[in-house]
Design a protein around this motif. Structure first.
Motif, PDB file in Angstrom:
ATOM      1  N   VAL A 161      31.106  37.666  47.634  1.00  0.00           N
ATOM      2  CA  VAL A 161      31.822  37.391  46.109  1.00  0.00           C
ATOM      3  C   VAL A 161      32.623  36.484  46.759  1.00  0.00           C
ATOM      4  CG1 VAL A 161      33.113  39.069  45.205  1.00  0.00           C
ATOM      5  CG2 VAL A 161      31.215  40.118  45.872  1.00  0.00           C
ATOM      6  N   SER A 162      33.916  36.781  47.373  1.00  0.00           N
ATOM      7  CA  SER A 162      34.943  35.799  47.775  1.00  0.00           C
ATOM      8  C   SER A 162      34.248  34.232  47.656  1.00  0.00           C
ATOM      9  CB  SER A 162      35.367  36.541  49.165  1.00  0.00           C
ATOM     10  OG  SER A 162      36.704  35.484  49.240  1.00  0.00           O
ATOM     11  N   THR A 163      33.568  34.018  47.796  1.00  0.00           N
ATOM     12  CA  THR A 163      33.105  32.660  48.035  1.00  0.00           C
ATOM     13  C   THR A 163      32.596  32.124  46.696  1.00  0.00           C
ATOM     14  OG1 THR A 163      31.140  32.755  48.906  1.00  0.00           O
ATOM     15  CG2 THR A 163      32.640  32.544  50.543  1.00  0.00           C
ATOM     16  N   MET A 164      31.734  33.112  46.005  1.00  0.00           N
ATOM     17  CA  MET A 164      31.006  34.100  44.621  1.00  0.00           C
ATOM     18  C   MET A 164      32.090  32.991  43.642  1.00  0.00           C
ATOM     19  SD  MET A 164      27.947  35.907  44.639  1.00  0.00           S
ATOM     20  CE  MET A 164      26.959  36.145  45.568  1.00  0.00           C
ATOM     21  N   GLU A 165      32.963  33.390  44.047  1.00  0.00           N
ATOM     22  CA  GLU A 165      34.255  33.566  43.354  1.00  0.00           C
ATOM     23  C   GLU A 165      34.877  32.210  43.197  1.00  0.00           C
ATOM     24  OE1 GLU A 165      38.413  33.427  41.447  1.00  0.00           O
ATOM     25  OE2 GLU A 165      37.775  33.394  43.190  1.00  0.00           O
ATOM     26  N   HIS A 166      35.270  31.720  44.833  1.00  0.00           N
ATOM     27  CA  HIS A 166      35.720  30.388  44.920  1.00  0.00           C
ATOM     28  C   HIS A 166      34.382  29.235  43.508  1.00  0.00           C
ATOM     29  CE1 HIS A 166      37.021  31.268  48.672  1.00  0.00           C
ATOM     30  NE2 HIS A 166      37.977  32.387  47.877  1.00  0.00           N
ATOM     31  N   VAL A 167      33.362  28.911  43.727  1.00  0.00           N
ATOM     32  CA  VAL A 167      31.911  28.271  42.754  1.00  0.00           C
ATOM     33  C   VAL A 167      32.701  28.370  41.584  1.00  0.00           C
ATOM     34  CG1 VAL A 167      30.292  28.023  42.695  1.00  0.00           C
ATOM     35  CG2 VAL A 167      30.731  28.413  45.023  1.00  0.00           C
ATOM     36  N   VAL A 168      32.552  29.587  40.875  1.00  0.00           N
ATOM     37  CA  VAL A 168      33.341  30.104  40.125  1.00  0.00           C
ATOM     38  C   VAL A 168      34.631  29.124  39.153  1.00  0.00           C
ATOM     39  CG1 VAL A 168      34.103  31.638  38.190  1.00  0.00           C
ATOM     40  CG2 VAL A 168      32.168  32.318  38.723  1.00  0.00           C
ATOM     41  N   ARG A 169      35.848  29.177  40.197  1.00  0.00           N
ATOM     42  CA  ARG A 169      36.764  28.728  39.443  1.00  0.00           C
ATOM     43  C   ARG A 169      36.800  27.779  40.167  1.00  0.00           C
ATOM     44  NH1 ARG A 169      41.410  30.025  43.726  1.00  0.00           N
ATOM     45  NH2 ARG A 169      40.293  31.891  44.091  1.00  0.00           N
ATOM     46  N   VAL A 170      36.069  26.581  40.829  1.00  0.00           N
ATOM     47  CA  VAL A 170      36.351  25.499  40.721  1.00  0.00           C
ATOM     48  C   VAL A 170      35.364  24.862  39.455  1.00  0.00           C
ATOM     49  CG1 VAL A 170      34.733  23.155  42.074  1.00  0.00           C
ATOM     50  CG2 VAL A 170      36.535  24.606  43.360  1.00  0.00           C
TER      51      VAL A 170
ATOM     52  N   ALA B   1      29.991  28.029  34.367  1.00  0.00           N
ATOM     53  CA  ALA B   1      29.454  29.034  35.627  1.00  0.00           C
ATOM     54  C   ALA B   1      29.099  30.208  35.443  1.00  0.00           C
ATOM     55  CB  ALA B   1      31.057  29.122  36.615  1.00  0.00           C
ATOM     56  N   GLY B   2      28.301  30.447  34.665  1.00  0.00           N
ATOM     57  CA  GLY B   2      27.092  31.700  33.707  1.00  0.00           C
ATOM     58  C   GLY B   2      26.590  31.883  35.329  1.00  0.00           C
ATOM     59  N   VAL B   3      25.317  30.877  35.675  1.00  0.00           N
ATOM     60  CA  VAL B   3      24.889  31.374  36.989  1.00  0.00           C
ATOM     61  C   VAL B   3      25.314  32.462  37.877  1.00  0.00           C
ATOM     62  CG1 VAL B   3      22.685  30.325  38.754  1.00  0.00           C
ATOM     63  CG2 VAL B   3      22.796  29.927  35.957  1.00  0.00           C
ATOM     64  N   MET B   4      26.633  30.964  38.412  1.00  0.00           N
ATOM     65  CA  MET B   4      27.192  31.767  39.605  1.00  0.00           C
ATOM     66  C   MET B   4      28.057  34.360  38.689  1.00  0.00           C
ATOM     67  SD  MET B   4      27.453  31.934  42.514  1.00  0.00           S
ATOM     68  CE  MET B   4      27.365  30.592  43.032  1.00  0.00           C
ATOM     69  N   ARG B   5      28.538  33.391  37.380  1.00  0.00           N
ATOM     70  CA  ARG B   5      29.276  34.977  37.250  1.00  0.00           C
ATOM     71  C   ARG B   5      27.743  35.702  37.182  1.00  0.00           C
ATOM     72  NH1 ARG B   5      34.088  35.086  35.648  1.00  0.00           N
ATOM     73  NH2 ARG B   5      35.712  33.319  35.396  1.00  0.00           N
ATOM     74  N   ALA B   6      27.036  35.291  36.484  1.00  0.00           N
ATOM     75  CA  ALA B   6      25.765  36.243  36.886  1.00  0.00           C
ATOM     76  C   ALA B   6      25.569  36.941  38.716  1.00  0.00           C
ATOM     77  CB  ALA B   6      24.475  36.140  35.564  1.00  0.00           C
ATOM     78  N   ALA B   7      24.996  35.980  39.456  1.00  0.00           N
ATOM     79  CA  ALA B   7      25.650  36.266  40.752  1.00  0.00           C
ATOM     80  C   ALA B   7      26.466  37.547  41.293  1.00  0.00           C
ATOM     81  CB  ALA B   7      25.051  35.248  41.444  1.00  0.00           C
ATOM     82  N   GLU B   8      27.971  36.985  40.725  1.00  0.00           N
ATOM     83  CA  GLU B   8      28.473  37.160  41.806  1.00  0.00           C
ATOM     84  C   GLU B   8      29.205  38.467  40.717  1.00  0.00           C
ATOM     85  OE1 GLU B   8      33.511  36.773  40.809  1.00  0.00           O
ATOM     86  OE2 GLU B   8      32.401  35.402  40.136  1.00  0.00           O
ATOM     87  N   GLY B   9      28.810  38.922  39.433  1.00  0.00           N
ATOM     88  CA  GLY B   9      28.700  39.908  38.565  1.00  0.00           C
ATOM     89  C   GLY B   9      27.947  41.373  39.376  1.00  0.00           C
ATOM     90  N   MET B  10      26.809  40.888  39.982  1.00  0.00           N
ATOM     91  CA  MET B  10      25.481  41.490  40.691  1.00  0.00           C
ATOM     92  C   MET B  10      26.033  41.885  41.535  1.00  0.00           C
ATOM     93  SD  MET B  10      21.518  40.069  39.585  1.00  0.00           S
ATOM     94  CE  MET B  10      21.653  37.883  40.969  1.00  0.00           C
ATOM     95  N   ALA B  11      26.438  41.554  42.490  1.00  0.00           N
ATOM     96  CA  ALA B  11      27.172  41.702  43.725  1.00  0.00           C
ATOM     97  C   ALA B  11      28.431  42.192  43.638  1.00  0.00           C
ATOM     98  CB  ALA B  11      28.075  40.603  44.836  1.00  0.00           C
ATOM     99  N   ARG B  12      29.313  42.061  42.694  1.00  0.00           N
ATOM    100  CA  ARG B  12      30.420  42.937  42.553  1.00  0.00           C
ATOM    101  C   ARG B  12      29.988  44.271  42.011  1.00  0.00           C
ATOM    102  NH1 ARG B  12      34.991  40.904  42.668  1.00  0.00           N
ATOM    103  NH2 ARG B  12      35.956  38.656  42.601  1.00  0.00           N
ATOM    104  N   ARG B  13      28.730  44.321  41.546  1.00  0.00           N
ATOM    105  CA  ARG B  13      28.504  46.168  41.182  1.00  0.00           C
ATOM    106  C   ARG B  13      27.749  46.386  42.606  1.00  0.00           C
ATOM    107  NH1 ARG B  13      25.219  44.493  36.985  1.00  0.00           N
ATOM    108  NH2 ARG B  13      23.312  44.642  38.499  1.00  0.00           N
ATOM    109  N   THR B  14      27.086  45.998  43.080  1.00  0.00           N
ATOM    110  CA  THR B  14      26.445  46.239  44.480  1.00  0.00           C
ATOM    111  C   THR B  14      27.718  47.200  45.490  1.00  0.00           C
ATOM    112  OG1 THR B  14      24.362  45.473  43.623  1.00  0.00           O
ATOM    113  CG2 THR B  14      24.726  46.059  46.308  1.00  0.00           C
TER     114      THR B  14
END
Length: 314
Positions: A259-268, A276-289
């Motif tokens: 989740v931490s590394t995904m957030e870095h991709v979104v931020r940059v 960053a919609g695709v990565m936000r979706a992936a990050e959202g799935m991970a955060r929900r889990t």
């Protein structure tokens, strides 16, 4: 072709079970359909072709294919018809014409068009009701592979019917895998594998945009992207075992770290104005889990959580 492919019924007749007519009809002459017909011709299989839009069969006819004036006459020319059109709506528009359905009775259709599993099951049901023998299939490799060892075909439906026509299908080259009698399985594999491919390609396209924004060219990034790709086969094997066993070990790379590394991709990405919609979706799935108490588990725990969500939605 294997020698037993020549044990045939009369030309233009369905042939006897176990002794298929060594001929084939190809319906649909887009790039993939032309490649299929070309591979059959190269292997010496008597090939009849038809396309809804005229004019695409010139090269094939020059190589020895027979151009049928109608779909009904095309399917009547062979015991085996291979359909390869854009989807099952297009296939239905051809096969379910009264005159075509009549001509197909007692013959075999192998549908290599792409669609969803339920459409494959529906097509098999229609075929059974009209006396048509039916196999479903999927082509998992691009057009240039057809007729070469690199081609990959998946099939599902009656095993005896598949074995009967395997000698002719083998002319398409590569590997052919029969996935079982349940006719929707080839389409189900196709959907799952396309899910991997297109989300990976979407990730790569997004990575190129981010890299360019940071002054890195695509060719500069490509060797390192290949390195990331080389990691994946081992990951697929290891996490598949965990997914089937329900273990989901996060040792070495827990979800909280992912989740931490995904957030870095979104931020940059968003700092450069890149969606960053695709990565936000992936990050959202991970955060929900993680929120469900699985933060120390491995990434593929997400699949189990998604499956739970899907089961509740049905």
């Amino acid at each position: 072709m294997p020698s037993h492919a020549n044990q045939a019924g009369r030309p233009g007749h369905p042939g006897r079970p176990g002794h298929p007519d060594p001929s084939v009809t190809v319906l649909g002459l887009g790039p993939m359909g032309r490649a299929l017909a070309g591979a059959f011709l190269a292997a010496g299989v008597r090939t009849t072709v038809w396309n809804r839009t005229p004019g695409r069969d010139g090269e094939l006819v020059a190589r020895g294919a027979v151009s049928a004036p109608s779909a009904a006459e095309a399917v009547a020319a062979s015991g085996l018809t291979v359909v390869c059109v854009v989807d099952y709506d297009a296939a239905d528009a051809i096969l379910r014409r009264a005159e075509v359905a009549t001509a197909l009775k007692g013959r075999t259709v192998v549908n290599l068009s792409a669609d969803v599993p339920d459409r494959a099951r529906e097509s098999a049901e229609w075929a059974a009701g009209h006396g048509v023998r039916y196999l479903d299939g999927a082509i998992m490799t691009p057009t240039p592979t057809i007729g070469t060892p690199a081609a990959v075909f998946l099939h599902s439906g009656p095993a005896a019917l598949y074995e009967e026509h395997r000698p002719v299908l083998d002319a398409l080259g590569g590997t052919h895998t029969h996935l079982g009698e349940e006719v929707g399985r080839a389409a189900a594999y196709d959907i799952a594998l396309l899910d991997i491919f297109w989300t990976a390609m979407a990730g790569y396209a997004h990575a190129l945009a981010v890299a360019r924004a940071e002054g890195i060219g695509a060719r500069e990034l490509a060797p390192f992207a290949r390195g990331i790709g080389a990691i994946l086969p081992g990951q697929f094997e290891e996490t598949a075992r965990e997914a089937d066993a329900g273990t989901f070990s996060g040792e070495g790379n827990p979800l909280t770290s992912a989740v931490s590394t995904m957030e870095h991709v979104v931020r940059v990405s968003e700092a450069h104005g890149i969606d960053a919609g695709v990565m936000r979706a992936a990050e959202g799935m991970a955060r929900r889990t993680v929120g469900l108490g699985h933060g120390t588990d491995g990434f593929v725990r997400i699949a189990e959580v998604l499956g739970r969500t899907g089961a509740r939605g049905r």
